[in-house]
Design a protein around this motif. Structure first.
Motif, short mmCIF file in Angstrom:
data_model
loop_
_atom_site.label_atom_id
_atom_site.label_comp_id
_atom_site.label_asym_id
_atom_site.label_seq_id
_atom_site.Cartn_x
_atom_site.Cartn_y
_atom_site.Cartn_z
N VAL A 151 32.72 40.83 34.94
CA VAL A 151 34.04 41.45 35.08
C VAL A 151 33.92 42.90 35.54
O VAL A 151 34.81 43.72 35.33
N SER A 152 32.81 43.22 36.17
CA SER A 152 32.56 44.60 36.63
C SER A 152 33.60 45.04 37.64
O SER A 152 34.14 44.24 38.39
N ASN A 153 33.86 46.34 37.61
CA ASN A 153 34.71 46.94 38.64
C ASN A 153 34.13 48.30 38.99
O ASN A 153 33.02 48.63 38.57
N THR B 92 43.97 38.86 30.15
CA THR B 92 45.09 38.20 30.79
C THR B 92 44.66 36.79 31.20
O THR B 92 43.49 36.57 31.50
N ILE B 93 45.59 35.87 31.19
CA ILE B 93 45.31 34.52 31.68
C ILE B 93 46.29 34.19 32.81
O ILE B 93 46.57 33.04 33.08
N ALA B 94 46.76 35.23 33.48
CA ALA B 94 47.74 35.04 34.56
C ALA B 94 47.13 34.38 35.79
O ALA B 94 47.81 33.70 36.54
N GLY C 144 24.77 20.10 37.15
CA GLY C 144 25.84 20.50 36.24
C GLY C 144 26.12 21.99 36.22
O GLY C 144 26.82 22.47 35.35
N SER C 145 25.59 22.72 37.20
CA SER C 145 25.87 24.16 37.22
C SER C 145 27.27 24.41 37.75
O SER C 145 27.79 23.66 38.58
N VAL C 146 27.88 25.46 37.23
CA VAL C 146 29.25 25.82 37.58
C VAL C 146 29.24 27.25 38.11
O VAL C 146 28.71 28.16 37.46
N ASN C 147 29.82 27.44 39.27
CA ASN C 147 30.06 28.78 39.79
C ASN C 147 31.55 28.90 40.03
O ASN C 147 32.18 27.95 40.51
N GLY C 148 32.10 30.05 39.70
CA GLY C 148 33.53 30.23 39.89
C GLY C 148 33.89 31.67 40.18
O GLY C 148 33.10 32.59 39.93
N PHE C 149 35.08 31.85 40.75
CA PHE C 149 35.61 33.18 41.00
C PHE C 149 37.05 33.22 40.48
O PHE C 149 37.85 32.35 40.82
N TYR C 150 37.33 34.23 39.67
CA TYR C 150 38.66 34.38 39.09
C TYR C 150 39.57 35.05 40.09
O TYR C 150 39.20 36.05 40.71
N TYR C 151 40.77 34.52 40.25
CA TYR C 151 41.76 35.14 41.13
C TYR C 151 43.00 35.49 40.35
O TYR C 151 43.64 34.65 39.72
N SER D 39 44.01 41.78 38.66
CA SER D 39 42.73 41.97 37.97
C SER D 39 41.65 42.33 38.98
O SER D 39 41.87 42.25 40.18
N SER D 40 40.49 42.71 38.47
CA SER D 40 39.36 43.00 39.35
C SER D 40 39.09 41.77 40.22
O SER D 40 39.03 40.65 39.71
#
Length: 197
Positions: A25-27, A146-148, A160-167, A171-172
């Motif tokens: 969650v770096s910014n 936030t869960i917006a 079974g590896s998971v990679n994701g990006f939060y949008y 948020s950052s």
């Protein structure tokens, strides 16, 4: 027709399967990563649906781990396409985020041409998904999170590896989620440890 058969079973997409890793969650102001645990609680490949819980462990503003319940959409070109169509995501936002995954780059041109409808995802080595957190399970909305937004997710069938990006526009950008499948909960029966209300 391509895309209208069920994908082959994936041993890592089963109820009770656990994943562990981090969310970065770096910014510009801080360098920060949280430990994250995810557990699948529902999987229905026929309807392109899955759900589970996500636990963030070392969130600075929270006194306890923060647990959320999420629901997911599996991009199968039958129930869901690469275009989100909700949660403030435009087609450009979608392509930009999906393009962060190396496994998507070979599909990008087709997706930009017709939304990816012509792509056969049944036997693709990766499963693309969106995970949308719906509510906090064990804390209030004042926990500092936030869960917006939602996650663009790329799941490897082989390991079974998971990679994701939060949008989330507020948020950052591009908070990266990296998870590995664990053996926890894979033997015998597993039951959720949280009561959802």
């Amino acid at each position: 027709m391509p895309g209208h058969t069920l994908p082959p079973p994936c041993t890592f997409l089963n109820v009770g399967q656990a994943f562990a890793g981090t969310q970065n969650v770096s910014n510009m102001q801080k360098d920060e990563a949280w430990k994250v645990n995810v557990r699948l609680q529902g999987v229905d490949m026929q309807s392109g649906y899955l759900c589970g819980s996500m636990e963030a462990l070392n969130v600075p503003a929270a006194e306890t781990p923060v647990v959320t319940f999420w629901e997911g959409e599996i991009v199968d070109n039958r129930n869901y396409s690469f275009y989100t169509g909700q949660w403030d995501a435009t087609k450009e936002t979608d392509v930009k985020h999906w393009s962060k995954f190396a496994s998507f780059l070979e599909l990008r041109e087709e997706v930009q041409k017709d939304g990816g409808k012509s792509i056969d995802l049944v036997n693709h080595p990766y499963i693309f998904m969106r995970w949308k957190e719906k509510f906090f399970v064990n804390v209030g909305t004042d926990c500092g999170l936030t869960i917006a937004g939602f996650y663009y997710v790329c799941f490897s069938r082989s390991d079974g590896s998971v990679n994701g990006f939060y949008y989330d526009p507020n948020s950052s950008p591009y908070q990266k989620l990296e998870l590995k499948a664990t053996n926890e909960g894979r033997a015998g029966h597993s039951f959720a440890t949280y009561q959802f209300q």
